[in-house]
Design a protein around this motif. Structure first.
Motif, PDB file in Angstrom:
ATOM      1  N   ARG A 188       0.826  -1.211   0.000  1.00  7.59           N
ATOM      2  CA  ARG A 188       0.000   0.000   0.000  1.00  7.59           C
ATOM      3  C   ARG A 188       0.861   1.262   0.000  1.00  7.59           C
ATOM      4  O   ARG A 188       0.510   2.270  -0.636  1.00  7.59           O
ATOM      5  N   ASP A 237       0.597   3.781  -2.827  1.00  4.96           N
ATOM      6  CA  ASP A 237      -0.046   4.956  -2.238  1.00  4.96           C
ATOM      7  C   ASP A 237      -1.568   4.821  -2.278  1.00  4.96           C
ATOM      8  O   ASP A 237      -2.287   5.714  -2.756  1.00  4.96           O
ATOM      9  N   ASP A 238      -2.073   3.709  -1.757  1.00  7.05           N
ATOM     10  CA  ASP A 238      -3.513   3.465  -1.849  1.00  7.05           C
ATOM     11  C   ASP A 238      -4.138   2.977  -0.539  1.00  7.05           C
ATOM     12  O   ASP A 238      -5.035   2.129  -0.549  1.00  7.05           O
ATOM     13  N   PHE A 239      -3.661   3.511   0.597  1.00  4.93           N
ATOM     14  CA  PHE A 239      -4.352   3.201   1.846  1.00  4.93           C
ATOM     15  C   PHE A 239      -5.782   3.735   1.758  1.00  4.93           C
ATOM     16  O   PHE A 239      -6.016   4.834   1.245  1.00  4.93           O
ATOM     17  N   PRO A 240      -6.762   2.976   2.238  1.00  2.00           N
ATOM     18  CA  PRO A 240      -8.156   3.420   2.126  1.00  2.00           C
ATOM     19  C   PRO A 240      -8.458   4.587   3.066  1.00  2.00           C
ATOM     20  O   PRO A 240      -7.747   4.824   4.044  1.00  2.00           O
ATOM     21  N   ASP A 241      -9.525   5.304   2.758  1.00  2.00           N
ATOM     22  CA  ASP A 241      -9.977   6.383   3.631  1.00  2.00           C
ATOM     23  C   ASP A 241     -10.227   5.835   5.033  1.00  2.00           C
ATOM     24  O   ASP A 241     -10.778   4.747   5.204  1.00  2.00           O
ATOM     25  N   HIS A 263      -7.935   4.930   7.113  1.00  2.00           N
ATOM     26  CA  HIS A 263      -6.762   4.217   7.628  1.00  2.00           C
ATOM     27  C   HIS A 263      -5.815   5.225   8.283  1.00  2.00           C
ATOM     28  O   HIS A 263      -5.630   6.340   7.774  1.00  2.00           O
ATOM     29  N   TYR A 283      -2.764   5.468   8.168  1.00  2.00           N
ATOM     30  CA  TYR A 283      -1.647   5.847   7.305  1.00  2.00           C
ATOM     31  C   TYR A 283      -2.117   6.511   6.007  1.00  2.00           C
ATOM     32  O   TYR A 283      -1.310   6.729   5.096  1.00  2.00           O
ATOM     33  N   ARG A 284      -3.396   6.862   5.918  1.00  2.00           N
ATOM     34  CA  ARG A 284      -3.933   7.389   4.658  1.00  2.00           C
ATOM     35  C   ARG A 284      -3.193   8.636   4.202  1.00  2.00           C
ATOM     36  O   ARG A 284      -3.010   8.843   3.002  1.00  2.00           O
ATOM     37  N   ARG A 285      -2.748   9.464   5.110  1.00  2.00           N
ATOM     38  CA  ARG A 285      -2.087  10.717   4.743  1.00  2.00           C
ATOM     39  C   ARG A 285      -0.557  10.618   4.788  1.00  2.00           C
ATOM     40  O   ARG A 285       0.133  11.632   4.706  1.00  2.00           O
ATOM     41  N   HIS A 299       2.826   9.201   2.939  1.00  2.00           N
ATOM     42  CA  HIS A 299       3.198   8.843   1.579  1.00  2.00           C
ATOM     43  C   HIS A 299       4.678   8.467   1.503  1.00  2.00           C
ATOM     44  O   HIS A 299       5.531   9.150   2.090  1.00  2.00           O
TER      45      HIS A 299
END
Length: 366
Positions: free
Chosen positions: A159, A163-167, A169, A171-173, A175
């Motif tokens: 992920r 760069d595709d962690f789900p909303d 998560h 770690y979403r922000r 990179h």
């Protein structure tokens, strides 16, 4: 992943070789030599491999071993990227439980930026060292947890790379940079390449996981020969097509050494085997000279180990090594042979890759 990326994984057989040939370098340090010598030899081998049509060159992560100078694969690969132009470069492998997935994503994103479209990320779950060193690396005495968490760590690493962690998560922000987030930034342009993931193993665990995820698989035949065919069978029988591969693809690491003289091959292989005896008995050191190995008095138990170990090392003249590699490929059905040449001197290792290339009629550009 694109069709081009799948072809980068698969490679092309050159000359009369039955499958693509590649190089696994442990960056070994012989007695009387320095790590600088070993790393310079690595550059020479990578250049030779590129010139002669080997498909890829990988380095393996090891720690606390005086005779192995490959503790930092990403650093070595960056150096090699500056000295080569076409050959694929990668880790065979990075030991994922030793590192935070974000760090690996950043390191290999950086390598991809240095050498676009020719970086592989091979991953293993063993520590690549003894338990005490692994505890120092991981800052934990609970080593089994790292191996048990390998599938979850792999998902996290993937992920970060995509760069595709789900909303929602945590770690979403976050990179991994260099990485895909740069393409979504104002004015951003990002390479379409992403290092393909490989799973490495010496047993059935990684074979089954690679099959389930539809990833390419690299098996360590050079130190786990008895498990090779069962692991490859397990991988092929359980393989699920993915966006990465439509069909299974398995390479095997092979210990092979070709010399101009058959006797010299036996001498070098004995020295490498003595080094393994010392490693397996808690006495790791520099790779001994052939003269030291010939003078060493092996115990009965050590001799049994030597005989067993060397039975899986293909060695001799170029023609003998070619015949041994051909036979091994037929027996295992391996899609690629990744050759590691273990010897005391860098000149011997370099010559071995040249002789094997000659034996298979690999390209000889001016």
């Amino acid at each position: 992943m694109s069709a081009d990326a799948a072809e980068e994984i698969r490679g092309t057989a050159r000359g009369t070789a039955p499958v693509p040939l590649s190089v696994l370098d442990l960056v070994t340090v012989g007695a009387g030599r320095t790590a600088t010598d070993a790393l310079r030899t690595g550059v020479d081998i990578a250049r030779l491999a590129e010139r002669r049509g080997y498909h890829r060159y990988w380095v393996a992560e090891h720690h606390s071993m005086p005779g192995v100078a490959s503790s930092s694969p990403a650093v070595i690969l960056a150096h090699l990227a500056a000295h080569t132009d076409r050959i694929r470069l990668g880790s065979g492998g990075v030991m994922l439980p030793n590192h935070a997935p974000l760090v690996i994503a950043e390191q290999f994103g950086t390598l991809e930026a240095m050498a676009p479209g020719r970086v592989d990320l091979g991953l293993g779950r063993a520590p690549g060292t003894d338990g005490a060193t692994a505890a120092a690396l991981r800052r934990s005495e609970r080593l089994h947890e790292g191996a048990d968490d390998f599938p979850q760590q792999l998902v996290e690493l993937t992920r970060f790379l995509d760069d595709d962690f789900p909303d929602g998560h945590p770690y979403r922000r976050i990179h991994a940079v260099p990485g895909p987030v740069q393409a979504t930034s104002p004015g951003g342009v990002q390479s379409p390449h992403r290092p393909p993931l490989w799973l490495l193993g010496s047993s059935g665990f990684s074979a089954r996981l690679a099959a389930t995820l539809g990833l390419p698989f690299a098996f360590a035949h050079h130190f786990s020969a008895q498990n090779t065919v069962p692991a490859l069978d397990l991988y092929r029988e359980n393989f699920r097509p993915s966006a990465v591969l439509a069909e299974p693809y398995a390479l095997i690491g092979v210990s092979a050494l070709a010399t101009d003289d058959e006797r010299e091959a036996r001498r070098q292989v004995l020295a490498a085997a003595l080094n393994m005896v010392r490693l397996r008995t808690g006495r790791p050191g520099l790779v001994p000279t052939p003269e030291e190995a010939e003078a060493y008095e092996f115990s009965a138990m050590e001799q049994d180990f030597i005989d067993s170990w060397n039975s899986n090392v293909i060695h001799g003249t170029a023609d003998q090594v070619r015949a041994g590699l051909d036979d091994l490929q037929k027996r295992t059905g391996a899609d690629e042979l990744m050759i590691t040449a273990n010897a005391h001197g860098g000149d011997i290792r370099l010559r071995s890759y040249e002789l094997i290339a000659d034996a298979y009629g690999l390209p000889t550009p001016a």
